[in-house]
Design a protein around this motif. Sequence first.
Motif, PDB file in Angstrom:
ATOM      1  N   THR A  40       0.846  -1.192   0.000  1.00  0.00           N
ATOM      2  CA  THR A  40       0.000   0.000   0.000  1.00  0.00           C
ATOM      3  C   THR A  40       0.881   1.242   0.000  1.00  0.00           C
ATOM      4  O   THR A  40       2.031   1.206   0.445  1.00  0.00           O
ATOM      5  CB  THR A  40      -0.931   0.050   1.231  1.00  0.00           C
ATOM      6  N   VAL A  41       0.322   2.311  -0.530  1.00  0.00           N
ATOM      7  CA  VAL A  41       1.019   3.592  -0.611  1.00  0.00           C
ATOM      8  C   VAL A  41       0.169   4.619   0.112  1.00  0.00           C
ATOM      9  O   VAL A  41      -1.061   4.605   0.007  1.00  0.00           O
ATOM     10  CB  VAL A  41       1.202   3.995  -2.096  1.00  0.00           C
ATOM     11  N   ASP A  42       0.819   5.513   0.847  1.00  0.00           N
ATOM     12  CA  ASP A  42       0.095   6.580   1.534  1.00  0.00           C
ATOM     13  C   ASP A  42      -0.334   7.601   0.480  1.00  0.00           C
ATOM     14  O   ASP A  42       0.493   8.318  -0.086  1.00  0.00           O
ATOM     15  CB  ASP A  42       0.994   7.231   2.586  1.00  0.00           C
ATOM     16  N   TYR A  43      -1.620   7.650   0.189  1.00  0.00           N
ATOM     17  CA  TYR A  43      -2.160   8.552  -0.828  1.00  0.00           C
ATOM     18  C   TYR A  43      -3.099   9.529  -0.151  1.00  0.00           C
ATOM     19  O   TYR A  43      -4.207   9.179   0.221  1.00  0.00           O
ATOM     20  CB  TYR A  43      -2.875   7.737  -1.909  1.00  0.00           C
ATOM     21  N   TYR A  44      -2.623  10.746   0.060  1.00  0.00           N
ATOM     22  CA  TYR A  44      -3.365  11.801   0.773  1.00  0.00           C
ATOM     23  C   TYR A  44      -3.872  11.296   2.127  1.00  0.00           C
ATOM     24  O   TYR A  44      -5.029  11.461   2.479  1.00  0.00           O
ATOM     25  CB  TYR A  44      -4.512  12.343  -0.082  1.00  0.00           C
ATOM     26  N   GLY A  45      -2.985  10.628   2.850  1.00  0.00           N
ATOM     27  CA  GLY A  45      -3.293  10.198   4.211  1.00  0.00           C
ATOM     28  C   GLY A  45      -4.021   8.871   4.318  1.00  0.00           C
ATOM     29  O   GLY A  45      -4.336   8.417   5.411  1.00  0.00           O
ATOM     30  N   THR A  46      -4.277   8.222   3.182  1.00  0.00           N
ATOM     31  CA  THR A  46      -4.997   6.942   3.190  1.00  0.00           C
ATOM     32  C   THR A  46      -4.120   5.857   2.585  1.00  0.00           C
ATOM     33  O   THR A  46      -3.629   6.022   1.467  1.00  0.00           O
ATOM     34  CB  THR A  46      -6.288   7.056   2.359  1.00  0.00           C
ATOM     35  N   PRO A  47      -3.909   4.740   3.300  1.00  0.00           N
ATOM     36  CA  PRO A  47      -3.161   3.639   2.686  1.00  0.00           C
ATOM     37  C   PRO A  47      -3.994   3.047   1.541  1.00  0.00           C
ATOM     38  O   PRO A  47      -5.109   2.606   1.744  1.00  0.00           O
ATOM     39  CB  PRO A  47      -2.969   2.621   3.809  1.00  0.00           C
ATOM     40  N   THR A  48      -3.424   3.075   0.342  1.00  0.00           N
ATOM     41  CA  THR A  48      -4.149   2.656  -0.850  1.00  0.00           C
ATOM     42  C   THR A  48      -3.327   1.618  -1.613  1.00  0.00           C
ATOM     43  O   THR A  48      -2.104   1.749  -1.737  1.00  0.00           O
ATOM     44  CB  THR A  48      -4.397   3.880  -1.766  1.00  0.00           C
ATOM     45  N   ALA A  49      -3.989   0.591  -2.139  1.00  0.00           N
ATOM     46  CA  ALA A  49      -3.311  -0.445  -2.917  1.00  0.00           C
ATOM     47  C   ALA A  49      -2.762   0.152  -4.211  1.00  0.00           C
ATOM     48  O   ALA A  49      -3.372   1.044  -4.806  1.00  0.00           O
ATOM     49  CB  ALA A  49      -4.279  -1.574  -3.232  1.00  0.00           C
ATOM     50  N   ILE A  50      -1.620  -0.357  -4.638  1.00  0.00           N
ATOM     51  CA  ILE A  50      -0.971   0.164  -5.844  1.00  0.00           C
ATOM     52  C   ILE A  50      -1.870   0.011  -7.067  1.00  0.00           C
ATOM     53  O   ILE A  50      -1.958   0.911  -7.898  1.00  0.00           O
ATOM     54  CB  ILE A  50       0.397  -0.517  -6.063  1.00  0.00           C
ATOM     55  N   ASN A  51      -2.575  -1.129  -7.164  1.00  0.00           N
ATOM     56  CA  ASN A  51      -3.414  -1.339  -8.350  1.00  0.00           C
ATOM     57  C   ASN A  51      -4.625  -0.399  -8.401  1.00  0.00           C
ATOM     58  O   ASN A  51      -5.318  -0.337  -9.410  1.00  0.00           O
ATOM     59  CB  ASN A  51      -3.848  -2.804  -8.478  1.00  0.00           C
ATOM     60  N   GLN A  52      -4.881   0.349  -7.322  1.00  0.00           N
ATOM     61  CA  GLN A  52      -5.934   1.359  -7.333  1.00  0.00           C
ATOM     62  C   GLN A  52      -5.391   2.736  -7.695  1.00  0.00           C
ATOM     63  O   GLN A  52      -6.156   3.662  -7.959  1.00  0.00           O
ATOM     64  CB  GLN A  52      -6.620   1.431  -5.971  1.00  0.00           C
ATOM     65  N   LEU A  53      -4.071   2.865  -7.710  1.00  0.00           N
ATOM     66  CA  LEU A  53      -3.437   4.142  -8.023  1.00  0.00           C
ATOM     67  C   LEU A  53      -2.801   4.164  -9.403  1.00  0.00           C
ATOM     68  O   LEU A  53      -2.436   5.234  -9.888  1.00  0.00           O
ATOM     69  CB  LEU A  53      -2.328   4.442  -6.998  1.00  0.00           C
ATOM     70  N   ALA A  54      -2.634   2.999 -10.001  1.00  0.00           N
ATOM     71  CA  ALA A  54      -1.873   2.936 -11.240  1.00  0.00           C
ATOM     72  C   ALA A  54      -2.322   1.757 -12.103  1.00  0.00           C
ATOM     73  O   ALA A  54      -2.930   0.809 -11.618  1.00  0.00           O
ATOM     74  CB  ALA A  54      -0.393   2.783 -10.913  1.00  0.00           C
ATOM     75  N   ALA A  55      -1.977   1.864 -13.373  1.00  0.00           N
ATOM     76  CA  ALA A  55      -2.181   0.745 -14.294  1.00  0.00           C
ATOM     77  C   ALA A  55      -0.955  -0.155 -14.166  1.00  0.00           C
ATOM     78  O   ALA A  55       0.173   0.291 -14.396  1.00  0.00           O
ATOM     79  CB  ALA A  55      -2.331   1.249 -15.719  1.00  0.00           C
ATOM     80  N   VAL A  56      -1.163  -1.394 -13.776  1.00  0.00           N
ATOM     81  CA  VAL A  56      -0.069  -2.348 -13.611  1.00  0.00           C
ATOM     82  C   VAL A  56      -0.180  -3.353 -14.750  1.00  0.00           C
ATOM     83  O   VAL A  56      -1.214  -3.991 -14.926  1.00  0.00           O
ATOM     84  CB  VAL A  56      -0.150  -3.064 -12.245  1.00  0.00           C
ATOM     85  N   SER A  57       0.894  -3.480 -15.539  1.00  0.00           N
ATOM     86  CA  SER A  57       0.830  -4.405 -16.678  1.00  0.00           C
ATOM     87  C   SER A  57       2.145  -5.136 -16.856  1.00  0.00           C
ATOM     88  O   SER A  57       3.207  -4.670 -16.439  1.00  0.00           O
ATOM     89  CB  SER A  57       0.480  -3.630 -17.953  1.00  0.00           C
ATOM     90  N   VAL A  58       2.064  -6.290 -17.492  1.00  0.00           N
ATOM     91  CA  VAL A  58       3.241  -7.075 -17.821  1.00  0.00           C
ATOM     92  C   VAL A  58       3.589  -6.731 -19.271  1.00  0.00           C
ATOM     93  O   VAL A  58       2.840  -7.062 -20.185  1.00  0.00           O
ATOM     94  CB  VAL A  58       2.966  -8.592 -17.674  1.00  0.00           C
ATOM     95  N   THR A  59       4.703  -6.016 -19.460  1.00  0.00           N
ATOM     96  CA  THR A  59       5.061  -5.596 -20.818  1.00  0.00           C
ATOM     97  C   THR A  59       5.908  -6.642 -21.528  1.00  0.00           C
ATOM     98  O   THR A  59       5.830  -6.779 -22.744  1.00  0.00           O
ATOM     99  CB  THR A  59       5.816  -4.252 -20.797  1.00  0.00           C
ATOM    100  N   GLU A  60       6.735  -7.355 -20.796  1.00  0.00           N
ATOM    101  CA  GLU A  60       7.511  -8.474 -21.332  1.00  0.00           C
ATOM    102  C   GLU A  60       7.425  -9.590 -20.306  1.00  0.00           C
ATOM    103  O   GLU A  60       6.889  -9.395 -19.230  1.00  0.00           O
ATOM    104  CB  GLU A  60       8.968  -8.055 -21.545  1.00  0.00           C
ATOM    105  N   ALA A  61       7.975 -10.742 -20.629  1.00  0.00           N
ATOM    106  CA  ALA A  61       7.851 -11.902 -19.734  1.00  0.00           C
ATOM    107  C   ALA A  61       8.353 -11.610 -18.319  1.00  0.00           C
ATOM    108  O   ALA A  61       7.776 -12.091 -17.358  1.00  0.00           O
ATOM    109  CB  ALA A  61       8.597 -13.093 -20.303  1.00  0.00           C
ATOM    110  N   ARG A  62       9.419 -10.803 -18.214  1.00  0.00           N
ATOM    111  CA  ARG A  62       9.969 -10.544 -16.882  1.00  0.00           C
ATOM    112  C   ARG A  62       9.977  -9.068 -16.519  1.00  0.00           C
ATOM    113  O   ARG A  62      10.729  -8.653 -15.642  1.00  0.00           O
ATOM    114  CB  ARG A  62      11.386 -11.122 -16.793  1.00  0.00           C
ATOM    115  N   THR A  63       9.126  -8.276 -17.147  1.00  0.00           N
ATOM    116  CA  THR A  63       9.065  -6.847 -16.843  1.00  0.00           C
ATOM    117  C   THR A  63       7.646  -6.439 -16.476  1.00  0.00           C
ATOM    118  O   THR A  63       6.704  -6.691 -17.219  1.00  0.00           O
ATOM    119  CB  THR A  63       9.545  -6.005 -18.048  1.00  0.00           C
TER     120      THR A  63
END
Length: 184
Positions: A40-63
């Motif tokens: 979780t990341v502190d987002y304006y005082g609230t612990p928030t999951a990364i996948n709620q703050l950003a687009a998380v994608s697999v661009t290559e097999a190990r990236t």
Amino acid sequence: MKTVIKGADDKMTKSVEHLENEFAGIRAGRANPSVLDKLTVDYYGTPTAINQLAAVSVTEARTLTIQPWDKSVLRGIEKAIQTSDIGINPQNDGTVIRMIFPPLTEDRRKEIVKDIAKMGEDAKIAVRSIRRDAMEKLKAMKKSGDITEDEQKQGEKKIQDITDNHIKNIDKATEKKQKQIMEI
């Protein structure tokens, strides 16, 4: 009696689901967005999951690429990844964060397989403990006269069948994850 059996089944199902969630978080040499699920990341005082703050994608097999919708949280995401137990140093280029997963060594794979086996065994112990508790509840119900001896035996058989089924599911999940680790 049915509530005892249903309760035991629900608890056992949760134990299996918990194990599968634990397996999803294991780094297997491939880029897998689920390794970030517990961070979780502190987002304006609230612990928030990364996948709620950003687009998380697999661009290559190990990236793994993390592109936040709000650029001000980029530094916080990077810090959360660095302080976690993932063991990968994120690369921040100012707009996205890249995580490059190194290939696993043979020794590390064997170590992970042992950990997976231990997690599977712990889940089986939890399921058996739930079975024991349910059996004791049935005995108490028989002793207090709420159910007959035949009903107790039927209940015990149902609980044992449910337990066997969940143990089989744990074995399948454990074997699948171990196979996945060794194939990489």
